[in-house]
Design a protein around this motif. Structure first.
Motif, PDB file in Angstrom:
ATOM      1  N   ALA A  61       7.147   1.814  -8.262  1.00  0.00           N
ATOM      2  CA  ALA A  61       6.398   1.663  -7.013  1.00  0.00           C
ATOM      3  C   ALA A  61       5.240   2.655  -6.949  1.00  0.00           C
ATOM      4  O   ALA A  61       4.125   2.309  -6.535  1.00  0.00           O
ATOM      5  CB  ALA A  61       7.326   1.854  -5.817  1.00  0.00           C
ATOM      6  N   SER A  62       5.490   3.898  -7.369  1.00  0.00           N
ATOM      7  CA  SER A  62       4.437   4.912  -7.298  1.00  0.00           C
ATOM      8  C   SER A  62       3.319   4.621  -8.289  1.00  0.00           C
ATOM      9  O   SER A  62       2.142   4.853  -7.994  1.00  0.00           O
ATOM     10  CB  SER A  62       5.019   6.304  -7.553  1.00  0.00           C
ATOM     11  N   VAL A  63       3.670   4.103  -9.457  1.00  0.00           N
ATOM     12  CA  VAL A  63       2.643   3.750 -10.440  1.00  0.00           C
ATOM     13  C   VAL A  63       1.819   2.569  -9.935  1.00  0.00           C
ATOM     14  O   VAL A  63       0.588   2.548 -10.069  1.00  0.00           O
ATOM     15  CB  VAL A  63       3.270   3.438 -11.810  1.00  0.00           C
ATOM     16  N   ALA A  64       2.490   1.585  -9.334  1.00  0.00           N
ATOM     17  CA  ALA A  64       1.776   0.408  -8.830  1.00  0.00           C
ATOM     18  C   ALA A  64       0.757   0.800  -7.766  1.00  0.00           C
ATOM     19  O   ALA A  64      -0.421   0.419  -7.837  1.00  0.00           O
ATOM     20  CB  ALA A  64       2.770  -0.603  -8.266  1.00  0.00           C
ATOM     21  N   SER A  65       1.197   1.573  -6.766  1.00  0.00           N
ATOM     22  CA  SER A  65       0.278   1.956  -5.691  1.00  0.00           C
ATOM     23  C   SER A  65      -0.770   2.944  -6.190  1.00  0.00           C
ATOM     24  O   SER A  65      -1.951   2.848  -5.832  1.00  0.00           O
ATOM     25  CB  SER A  65       1.054   2.557  -4.516  1.00  0.00           C
ATOM     26  N   GLY A  66      -0.347   3.895  -7.034  1.00  0.00           N
ATOM     27  CA  GLY A  66      -1.295   4.878  -7.556  1.00  0.00           C
ATOM     28  C   GLY A  66      -2.353   4.244  -8.432  1.00  0.00           C
ATOM     29  O   GLY A  66      -3.540   4.597  -8.353  1.00  0.00           O
ATOM     30  N   ALA A  67      -1.942   3.305  -9.272  1.00  0.00           N
ATOM     31  CA  ALA A  67      -2.896   2.630 -10.152  1.00  0.00           C
ATOM     32  C   ALA A  67      -3.885   1.807  -9.341  1.00  0.00           C
ATOM     33  O   ALA A  67      -5.085   1.771  -9.647  1.00  0.00           O
ATOM     34  CB  ALA A  67      -2.152   1.747 -11.147  1.00  0.00           C
ATOM     35  N   PHE A  68      -3.390   1.141  -8.294  1.00  0.00           N
ATOM     36  CA  PHE A  68      -4.275   0.347  -7.437  1.00  0.00           C
ATOM     37  C   PHE A  68      -5.346   1.240  -6.808  1.00  0.00           C
ATOM     38  O   PHE A  68      -6.543   0.925  -6.845  1.00  0.00           O
ATOM     39  CB  PHE A  68      -3.451  -0.340  -6.348  1.00  0.00           C
ATOM     40  N   ASN A  69      -4.925   2.366  -6.249  1.00  0.00           N
ATOM     41  CA  ASN A  69      -5.886   3.276  -5.621  1.00  0.00           C
ATOM     42  C   ASN A  69      -6.842   3.875  -6.650  1.00  0.00           C
ATOM     43  O   ASN A  69      -8.034   4.052  -6.378  1.00  0.00           O
ATOM     44  CB  ASN A  69      -5.141   4.393  -4.883  1.00  0.00           C
ATOM     45  N   GLN A  70      -6.311   4.182  -7.827  1.00  0.00           N
ATOM     46  CA  GLN A  70      -7.153   4.748  -8.878  1.00  0.00           C
ATOM     47  C   GLN A  70      -8.196   3.733  -9.339  1.00  0.00           C
ATOM     48  O   GLN A  70      -9.360   4.081  -9.562  1.00  0.00           O
ATOM     49  CB  GLN A  70      -6.288   5.175 -10.064  1.00  0.00           C
TER      50      GLN A  70
END
Length: 586
Positions: free
Chosen positions: A363-372
């Motif tokens: 979940a953190s990678v999904a949201s972090g990657a989207f924002n990045q």
């Protein structure tokens, strides 16, 4: 060189004319060298999003072309154009320079002026697409089309050359010119739809489905997490991702499974109508995407879904090379060097029982990657982004489906549709594989499909030899320490490390598959959406392989060479062969 060859052919026509032509040729040769250097600079400026430098260099290029046109419009060239035979070569050179000047003045300069303030950082800012800037860019490209097509048609109508090297040059540029003509028409069929797809006419909901290649599906992988991306007049936001979506009350009658699909994709029990994880058992992505969209709506209060996007961790790794990495919930840095490894293998070894810690990482990678991605793409050159996205589409790692018919047609034209091609003039065979061991063992799967040279048959068809090899590349060390979460959970598996796969070979529309020979067992024949299909269940222990050879014959209507669509695996990521995507995009 080309101009010099023309001069040699006409020197005998007259000493004075020949003398001036020779002087002009030397000048043109020098100008051509400068011109090519400037064009190379333009490509770099475009790739790096340097709009001001691009526009300035375009002005220099246009001046060079205008000067060269003035030269070949001179009296010596006019006189030489009337000589027998080789005068046609003079006319061709003059015609080429005329059209180059028209293209520079009426297409290149206006486009570069529009692009002076354009870069991804201006188009995409603070998680929003500048719709008005996008519309301006679309208008510019639309305005270019009639100019470019008119010039290409004019060049096609020029006299046939007689000098060998000039003819070779024309043959060399004919293909790219026709490609550019077709591409421009195609692009202008797609671009006008982008504003509405980005919410210019009202909010849009797109379901983002993350595929897991370690549990392989025909389209790419098991849908292990998914969430909705909202777009409203260019403003982009992402809702929380959820884990695998299951029906709350059994199979959904709103998601029918055909008899063909039951035969090919459901060897144990029907699952495609109640879990998102198995939606992509079918290689017909529009069908799978529509199914997962329906399931989401039924489980989320009827929320309308305008489209579905599927992507895998290998594509994510490509994108993170462009805009930098993210830090997962457990502190792991996930970036352009390790995203696929961490998400498809590493996390399962760190958290062998799965559970909340593993879910938190995803979940953190999904949201972090989207924002990045939203924050970092503004600093990425447009050309690099385009080439990486195209690579994802070419490899089947980025697929899209739209509920709107016109938008769906546009997605298919762009190469992201994942459709079963029904056009015999553009033949496409398929090599697909599905996992039925209910495992994450396919991190170790190699799927290699090799197409041989086509042979023309007497009836106008063309036959291609094919070799497909599946290999379980798990090492003895990994097999000995394999976490239970990765292992086979199908009760019929012979061992926890055994891959249970189904290989599916699709014939192209109007074509056939014949001469099927397998290294073990035998294939069965079926049909899917009017296409001939051969399939076989394959079990592979670590180190074992399965191979099948066969012949694909395309229809006599085929206007192109056979294309082969293959299920995307993680094998290149596992082997460390992804490399530097930015270098590959040069």
């Amino acid at each position: 060189m080309v101009v010099g060859l023309v001069i040699l052919a006409v020197v005998a026509f007259g000493g004075t004319t020949g003398f001036f032509l020779y002087k002009d040729a030397k000048s043109l040769q020098a100008q051509a060298g400068t011109l090519m250097s400037e064009v190379s600079f333009m490509k770099d400026h475009l790739k790096n999003g340097e709009g001001e430098q691009l526009n300035a260099t375009a002005g220099t290029v246009a001046e060079q072309i205008a000067s060269m046109r003035d030269t070949v419009d001179g009296p010596a060239w006019t006189i030489a154009s009337f000589i027998p035979v080789y005068g046609d070569d003079i006319k061709l050179v003059r015609g080429m320079m005329e059209q180059a000047d028209i293209l520079a003045q009426d297409a290149m300069l206006p486009a570069c002026a529009q692009l002076e303030d354009f870069k991804l950082g201006n188009l995409l800012t603070d998680g929003a697409v500048n719709i008005e800037m996008l519309k301006g860019l679309i208008t510019t490209i639309q305005d270019m089309e009639p100019v470019v097509i008119s010039s290409i048609d004019a060049i096609d109508a020029l006299p046939e050359p007689h000098i060998g090297k000039i003819k070779a040059l024309m043959d060399k540029v004919a293909g790219p010119m026709n490609t550019a003509k077709g591409a421009l028409k195609q692009v202008n069929g797609v671009l006008p739809l982008l504003p509405q797809m980005l919410g210019a006419d009202g909010p849009r909901n797109y379901l983002i489905t993350a595929e897991n290649n370690s549990e392989i599906r025909a389209c790419g992988g098991f849908v292990g997490s998914l969430g909705v991306m909202n777009v409203d007049n260019g403003e982009i936001s992402l809702q929380d991702f959820e884990g695998t979506l299951h029906s709350s009350n059994g199979p959904k009658p709103q998601i029918p499974i055909t008899d063909e699909e039951m035969t090919l994709f459901q060897p144990y029990e029907p699952t495609m109508n109640f879990t998102s994880g198995d939606a992509y058992f079918t290689p017909d992505f529009p069908k799978g995407a529509s199914n997962v969209s329906t399931l989401w709506s039924l489980e989320h209060g009827g929320q309308h879904i305008d489209g579905v996007v599927a992507l895998d961790p290998v594509l994510l790794q490509y994108l993170l090379q462009l805009c930098g990495g993210v830090t997962a919930a457990d502190g792991t840095v996930v970036d352009g060097s390790n995203a696929a490894n961490e998400l498809l293998s590493g996390s399962y070894w760190k958290y062998p029982e799965g559970g909340e810690a593993q879910d938190a990482v995803f979940a953190s990678v999904a949201s972090g990657a989207f924002n990045q991605l939203l924050g970092g793409l503004g600093e990425v050159g447009f050309t690099n982004l385009f080439k990486v996205i195209k690579r994802g589409g070419d490899e089947g790692r980025l697929l899209m489906w739209m509920a709107n018919e016109a938008e769906e047609n546009a997605v298919v034209q762009m190469g992201f549709g994942g459709t079963l091609n029904a056009d015999p003039t553009k033949p496409q065979a398929g090599v697909f594989v599905n996992n039925y061991s209910y495992s994450k063992l396919d991190w170790y799967l190699n799927l290699d499909a090799v197409k041989g040279e086509g042979v023309k048959n007497a009836d106008g068809t063309v036959s291609y030899p094919m070799t497909v090899t599946l290999t379980n590349e798990m090492s003895a060390a990994d097999a000995a320490a394999l976490p239970a979460y990765i292992a086979a959970h199908n009760g019929t598996a012979d061992a926890p490390t055994q891959q249970m796969l189904r290989a599916l070979l699709y014939a192209p529309a109007g074509g056939t598959i014949t001469d099927v020979v397998t290294s073990s067992g035998s294939m069965k024949e079926a049909t899917h959406n009017g296409l001939q299909v051969f399939y076989q269940d394959v079990r592979l222990m670590p180190g074992e392989s399965f191979q099948v050879t066969y012949t694909v014959t395309v229809s006599a209507e085929a206007a192109e060479e056979l294309d082969v669509r293959v299920t995307p695996t993680a094998q290149h990521a596992r082997k460390g062969e992804i490399g530097d995507v930015l270098a590959d995009a040069e």
